[in-house]
Design an enzyme around this catalytic site. Sequence first.
Site, PDB file in Angstrom:
ATOM      1  N   HIS A  98       0.814  -1.220   0.000  1.00  0.00           N
ATOM      2  CA  HIS A  98       0.000   0.000   0.000  1.00  0.00           C
ATOM      3  C   HIS A  98       0.845   1.266   0.000  1.00  0.00           C
ATOM      4  CE1 HIS A  98       0.411  -0.171   4.507  1.00  0.00           C
ATOM      5  NE2 HIS A  98       0.444   1.133   4.336  1.00  0.00           N
TER       6      HIS A  98
ATOM      7  N   ASP B 238       0.140  -7.553   1.559  1.00  0.00           N
ATOM      8  CA  ASP B 238       0.564  -6.145   1.544  1.00  0.00           C
ATOM      9  C   ASP B 238       2.080  -6.024   1.399  1.00  0.00           C
ATOM     10  OD1 ASP B 238       0.426  -3.411   1.693  1.00  0.00           O
ATOM     11  OD2 ASP B 238      -0.117  -3.328   3.823  1.00  0.00           O
TER      12      ASP B 238
ATOM     13  N   SER C  62       4.419   2.144   8.183  1.00  0.00           N
ATOM     14  CA  SER C  62       4.089   1.172   7.139  1.00  0.00           C
ATOM     15  C   SER C  62       5.324   0.755   6.368  1.00  0.00           C
ATOM     16  CB  SER C  62       3.144   1.794   6.110  1.00  0.00           C
ATOM     17  OG  SER C  62       1.823   1.691   6.508  1.00  0.00           O
TER      18      SER C  62
END
Length: 246
Positions: A63, A106, A196
């Site tokens: 992402h 992801d 992230s």
Amino acid sequence: GTMLVLLLLPALASAITTDSYIVGGSSVNIRSYPWQGSYRTSQGSHTCGCIFIGGRWVLTAGHCGGSSAYSLGFGNSNRLDVTVFSITRTTRHPNYNQGSGFTPNDFLVAEATTEISGTDISAGTIATSGANPGGNGAITGWGRTCGSCSLPLDLQGTNINIISDSECASRWGSSFDSVNMVCVYNGSQGSCSGDSGGPLSKQSNIYGVTSWGASGCSPSYPSVYAKVGAESAWICTTTNNEASGC
């Protein structure tokens, strides 16, 4: 219910509830986590963490997106003093955001234009088992230290419990998929926006890539990581088996 958010940096300050940094951690030395990197936009600003896994290869979250206009920073605890490497290509997992749970698979692999090396830069070894490792792990990153805080200059980190699949499922329900996710939780610490793509590590082994958590980075909910061991075959294929652990 609690809003789920991906822990990348929002483009706009008004969106800060959507990403985060290590909450409740403290400054740590890059020498202890020499695989930790900063995934930087074409403007050179930190947007996600990333993980050096050997040769020219870097792992981050799917992402986080990006392209060859992005760059990779390694080798310094201060994210403004990192050594910068250019990217030749990025490859997102073909089943990114397809399947069970919130944002499954992801992963994104970035290939640098040159070998990644230097002082305080060393590869982490990818896990090759899809089992939950349990015990304690280290979470690190330059993400926000609270949902409304700014990004720290110095790398933050903490050791935290890697909880069982059943405990994470009891807190996140069907958003959590034990096949491709693993969680950390202790009630007072966790990941936040800007973390992230960064690592969940045990010694130099990389078990997770920071993926998602609760809006506002509340440590009352587990932080969720894409499970590296579950997709080690894809990581190895994508890196020509040059990733450490392949």
